[in-house]
Structure formats: structure tokens, C-alpha cells
Design a protein around this motif. Structure first.
Motif, PDB file in Angstrom:
ATOM      1  N   LEU A 191       8.777   6.877  -4.565  1.00 23.37           N
ATOM      2  CA  LEU A 191       7.275   7.548  -3.322  1.00 23.37           C
ATOM      3  C   LEU A 191       7.830   6.044  -3.053  1.00 23.37           C
ATOM      4  O   LEU A 191       7.050   5.075  -3.280  1.00 23.37           O
ATOM      5  CB  LEU A 191       6.341   7.155  -4.192  1.00 23.37           C
ATOM      6  CG  LEU A 191       5.151   7.847  -3.369  1.00 23.37           C
ATOM      7  CD1 LEU A 191       5.502   8.908  -2.584  1.00 23.37           C
ATOM      8  CD2 LEU A 191       3.941   7.342  -4.195  1.00 23.37           C
ATOM      9  N   ASP A 192       8.227   6.475  -1.582  1.00 21.71           N
ATOM     10  CA  ASP A 192       7.063   5.346  -0.153  1.00 21.71           C
ATOM     11  C   ASP A 192       8.227   3.498  -0.945  1.00 21.71           C
ATOM     12  O   ASP A 192       7.671   2.988  -0.340  1.00 21.71           O
ATOM     13  CB  ASP A 192       5.160   5.342  -0.169  1.00 21.71           C
ATOM     14  CG  ASP A 192       5.171   6.176  -0.319  1.00 21.71           C
ATOM     15  OD1 ASP A 192       3.920   6.361  -0.001  1.00 21.71           O
ATOM     16  OD2 ASP A 192       5.270   6.619   0.594  1.00 21.71           O
ATOM     17  N   ASP A 193       9.633   4.050  -0.934  1.00 26.01           N
ATOM     18  CA  ASP A 193       9.992   2.934  -0.807  1.00 26.01           C
ATOM     19  C   ASP A 193      11.782   2.265  -0.363  1.00 26.01           C
ATOM     20  O   ASP A 193      12.086   1.343  -0.678  1.00 26.01           O
ATOM     21  CB  ASP A 193      10.040   3.016  -2.800  1.00 26.01           C
ATOM     22  CG  ASP A 193      10.881   1.574  -3.722  1.00 26.01           C
ATOM     23  OD1 ASP A 193      11.826   1.563  -3.670  1.00 26.01           O
ATOM     24  OD2 ASP A 193      10.188   0.958  -3.087  1.00 26.01           O
ATOM     25  N   GLY A 194      11.753   3.478   0.415  1.00 28.11           N
ATOM     26  CA  GLY A 194      13.519   3.997   0.656  1.00 28.11           C
ATOM     27  C   GLY A 194      13.523   2.322   1.671  1.00 28.11           C
ATOM     28  O   GLY A 194      12.256   2.013   2.535  1.00 28.11           O
ATOM     29  N   PRO A 195      14.568   1.781   2.376  1.00 26.14           N
ATOM     30  CA  PRO A 195      15.095   0.745   3.127  1.00 26.14           C
ATOM     31  C   PRO A 195      13.912   1.224   4.174  1.00 26.14           C
ATOM     32  O   PRO A 195      14.022   2.324   4.831  1.00 26.14           O
ATOM     33  CB  PRO A 195      16.080   0.812   3.305  1.00 26.14           C
ATOM     34  CG  PRO A 195      17.063   2.304   1.774  1.00 26.14           C
ATOM     35  CD  PRO A 195      15.720   3.152   1.398  1.00 26.14           C
ATOM     36  N   ILE A 196      13.753   0.390   4.692  1.00 19.66           N
ATOM     37  CA  ILE A 196      12.941   0.570   5.667  1.00 19.66           C
ATOM     38  C   ILE A 196      13.809   0.513   7.759  1.00 19.66           C
ATOM     39  O   ILE A 196      14.636  -0.190   7.847  1.00 19.66           O
ATOM     40  CB  ILE A 196      11.538  -1.050   5.880  1.00 19.66           C
ATOM     41  CG1 ILE A 196      10.584  -1.052   4.410  1.00 19.66           C
ATOM     42  CG2 ILE A 196      11.292  -0.740   7.535  1.00 19.66           C
ATOM     43  CD1 ILE A 196       9.715  -1.905   4.583  1.00 19.66           C
TER      44      ILE A 196
ATOM     45  N   TYR B 202       1.249  -0.765  -0.049  1.00 16.62           N
ATOM     46  CA  TYR B 202      -0.250   0.004   0.401  1.00 16.62           C
ATOM     47  C   TYR B 202       0.804   1.816  -0.342  1.00 16.62           C
ATOM     48  O   TYR B 202       0.657   2.223   0.878  1.00 16.62           O
ATOM     49  CB  TYR B 202      -1.438   0.237   1.072  1.00 16.62           C
ATOM     50  CG  TYR B 202      -1.746  -1.423   1.287  1.00 16.62           C
ATOM     51  CD1 TYR B 202      -1.239  -2.325   2.517  1.00 16.62           C
ATOM     52  CD2 TYR B 202      -2.060  -2.282   0.082  1.00 16.62           C
ATOM     53  CE1 TYR B 202      -2.542  -3.449   2.860  1.00 16.62           C
ATOM     54  CE2 TYR B 202      -2.343  -3.044   0.034  1.00 16.62           C
ATOM     55  CZ  TYR B 202      -2.843  -4.115   1.409  1.00 16.62           C
ATOM     56  OH  TYR B 202      -3.428  -5.256   1.356  1.00 16.62           O
ATOM     57  N   LYS B 203       2.115   1.490  -1.100  1.00 15.17           N
ATOM     58  CA  LYS B 203       2.328   2.607  -1.439  1.00 15.17           C
ATOM     59  C   LYS B 203       1.113   3.812  -1.783  1.00 15.17           C
ATOM     60  O   LYS B 203       0.279   3.406  -2.437  1.00 15.17           O
ATOM     61  CB  LYS B 203       3.397   2.592  -2.278  1.00 15.17           C
ATOM     62  CG  LYS B 203       4.536   1.257  -1.917  1.00 15.17           C
ATOM     63  CD  LYS B 203       6.102   1.910  -3.446  1.00 15.17           C
ATOM     64  CE  LYS B 203       6.845   0.296  -2.254  1.00 15.17           C
ATOM     65  NZ  LYS B 203       7.721  -0.183  -3.603  1.00 15.17           N
ATOM     66  N   GLY B 204       1.451   4.799  -1.868  1.00 12.99           N
ATOM     67  CA  GLY B 204       0.745   5.965  -1.777  1.00 12.99           C
ATOM     68  C   GLY B 204      -0.235   5.794  -0.928  1.00 12.99           C
ATOM     69  O   GLY B 204      -0.259   6.202  -0.276  1.00 12.99           O
TER      70      GLY B 204
ATOM     71  N   HIS C  82      -5.264   2.685   5.055  1.00 18.58           N
ATOM     72  CA  HIS C  82      -6.282   2.321   5.616  1.00 18.58           C
ATOM     73  C   HIS C  82      -7.311   1.040   4.948  1.00 18.58           C
ATOM     74  O   HIS C  82      -7.587   0.125   5.052  1.00 18.58           O
ATOM     75  CB  HIS C  82      -6.583   3.314   6.308  1.00 18.58           C
ATOM     76  CG  HIS C  82      -5.924   3.196   7.577  1.00 18.58           C
ATOM     77  ND1 HIS C  82      -4.406   3.142   8.169  1.00 18.58           N
ATOM     78  CD2 HIS C  82      -5.837   5.365   7.246  1.00 18.58           C
ATOM     79  CE1 HIS C  82      -3.995   4.513   8.843  1.00 18.58           C
ATOM     80  NE2 HIS C  82      -4.341   5.567   8.177  1.00 18.58           N
ATOM     81  N   ALA C  83      -7.905   1.796   3.930  1.00 17.81           N
ATOM     82  CA  ALA C  83      -9.466   1.356   3.338  1.00 17.81           C
ATOM     83  C   ALA C  83      -8.405   0.578   2.400  1.00 17.81           C
ATOM     84  O   ALA C  83      -9.355  -0.798   2.268  1.00 17.81           O
ATOM     85  CB  ALA C  83      -9.521   2.487   2.024  1.00 17.81           C
ATOM     86  N   ARG C  84      -7.491  -0.298   1.959  1.00 15.87           N
ATOM     87  CA  ARG C  84      -6.759  -0.819   1.534  1.00 15.87           C
ATOM     88  C   ARG C  84      -6.559  -1.725   1.164  1.00 15.87           C
ATOM     89  O   ARG C  84      -6.956  -3.201   1.008  1.00 15.87           O
ATOM     90  CB  ARG C  84      -5.570   0.031  -0.015  1.00 15.87           C
ATOM     91  CG  ARG C  84      -5.664   0.585  -0.896  1.00 15.87           C
ATOM     92  CD  ARG C  84      -5.280   1.509  -1.188  1.00 15.87           C
ATOM     93  NE  ARG C  84      -3.459   1.115  -2.219  1.00 15.87           N
ATOM     94  CZ  ARG C  84      -2.739   1.297  -2.554  1.00 15.87           C
ATOM     95  NH1 ARG C  84      -2.568   2.801  -1.402  1.00 15.87           N
ATOM     96  NH2 ARG C  84      -1.923   1.084  -2.505  1.00 15.87           N
TER      97      ARG C  84
END
Ligand code: GRF
Length: 198
Positions: free
Chosen positions: A143-148, A115-117, A121-123
Motif C-alpha cells: 500500500l502506497d509504496d511503489g517507486p515515486i 503517512y501511508k494510508g 493531512h491530520a497526521r
């Protein structure tokens, strides 16, 4: 370490981060900046005695690079060692990101890479997931992708709605982000994992 925090809205994550940087914490908030001059988080930062600035992205029309350049200049002036995106709703361009690589963190309300983007919560509900949560990651051009750097996980209940999930995830954001920052300011990138007590 000098920490700048970028926000677009109410700034509850900024408050949690700023409140964590006291005592022997090696970080200090040096600037809270918003792309929205009316963001509630700016008033909260001012009440905490933190310098604030607004760069209204609407003033730049469609010229995203010009906004990014203005943001970069504002950050250069504040000289942060680390930049925390906290409810910051602008996508930053690759040229900008290249200048802040490995110095920028973001919190995202899902268990990335799921659920990037937006509408996370709905997804998660629509997918019938049993668990959900939030993630702190290093920001890259994707987007929303770098090392956790950290995750907090909660159980999804049968009566949960997107609103109730968001409300239950938010307090975990306020625990997770300061815990990750506490390590990150010392150069420790060991991931943090928090779980809702069953
Ligand atoms: C939060 O839901 C967070 O997940 C997202 O922005 C929302 C608002 O955060 N990053 P805040 O209260 O402005 O910190």
C-alpha cells in the motif's frame, strides 16, 4: 497510449488527467471506472464523453478477490496501456497487482514515504511538519509504496487545519498527476518535483 482511470469519489483528479490528454498528448482516456455506482466522477466522465463503468464492490461482500477479478476483466476489455488510480479507495490484492505491475499509477496526499494510508493531512499536522504535499507513485502490492514518480510540496502554515491543508494540496495534485502522466506515457520515469512558490 490508452489510459484507464479508476475513482471512488468526485473525480477532480480524473478531470485534470482527462483534460491534459488533448492535442499531441500521446495518451487518451478510454475508460473511467468506479467501485461506487454513485461516484460523482462517473457523471463528470460521461459529460466529457469518456466511456464509464461501475463495479459495485458492495455486491461482492467480503470476497475481495472476486471484486479484483471483475475489475481485471473490465480492464482487459478496455485494453489500457496505463491505469491511473485517482481517488480510488480500494486496496487491490497482490494477485491483481501482479497482472498490472509497472502499468498502474496512484496519487496519494502526502510526501511519501511519510503517512501511508489515511488521514494524511491530520497526521502531518499532528507531527508538527513544516511541509506537506502529494505523491504520484507506481502501484505495487504494498500500500502506497511503489517507486515515486513525482511529488509536489507545500508549506504548512500556523493556522492550517486538516481541511485547509487538503484544500491546498488538491490543486497541486491536479498539476502533478498530469505532469507525471505526460512523461510516463512515453516510458519516461524521471521524477517530477513541484514546489509551492514561497
Ligand atoms: C484527494 O484528496 C486525493 O488526494 C485522494 O482522493 C481524494 C479525492 O480525489 N487520492 P478526487 O477529487 O476524487 O480526484
Amino acid at each position: 497510449k490508452r489510459v484507464a482511470i479508476l475513482l471512488s469519489g468526485g473525480g477532480s483528479n480524473m478531470v485534470a488527467l482527462a483534460q491534459s490528454m488533448t492535442g499531441d498528448h500521446p495518451g487518451r482516456p478510454v475508460l473511467v471506472l468506479s467501485n461506487d455506482p454513485d461516484a460523482g466522477g462517473l457523471a463528470k466522465a460521461q459529460a466529457m464523453g469518456i466511456p464509464t463503468q461501475a463495479i459495485d464492490h458492495k455486491a461482492f461482500g467480503k470476497d475481495r478477490a472476486a471484486f479484483d477479478d471483475a475489475l481485471h476483466s473490465a480492464l482487459i476489455a478496455a485494453k489500457p496501456d496505463i491505469v491511473c488510480l485517482a481517488g480510488f479507495m480500494r486496496i487491490l490484492g497482490a494477485d491483481f497487482m501482479a497482472k498490472w505491475d509497472r502499468q498502474m499509477l496512484n496519487i496519494h496526499p502526502s510526501l511519501l514515504p511519510k503517512y501511508k494510508g489515511l488521514r494524511t493531512h491530520a497526521r502531518a499536522l499532528e507531527a508538527g511538519d513544516k511541509t506537506h504535499g502529494c505523491t504520484v507513485h507506481e502501484v505495487t502490492a504494498d500500500l502506497d509504496d511503489g517507486p515515486i514518480l513525482g511529488q509536489a510540496e507545500i508549506q504548512i502554515g500556523p493556522d492550517d487545519t486538516a481541511e485547509s491543508l487538503a484544500a491546498r494540496v488538491l490543486p497541486f495534485e491536479h498539476q502533478l498527476y498530469p505532469a507525471v502522466l505526460r512523461r510516463y506515457v512515453t516510458g519516461d520515469r524521471t521524477p517530477v518535483f513541484l514546489q509551492q512558490s514561497s
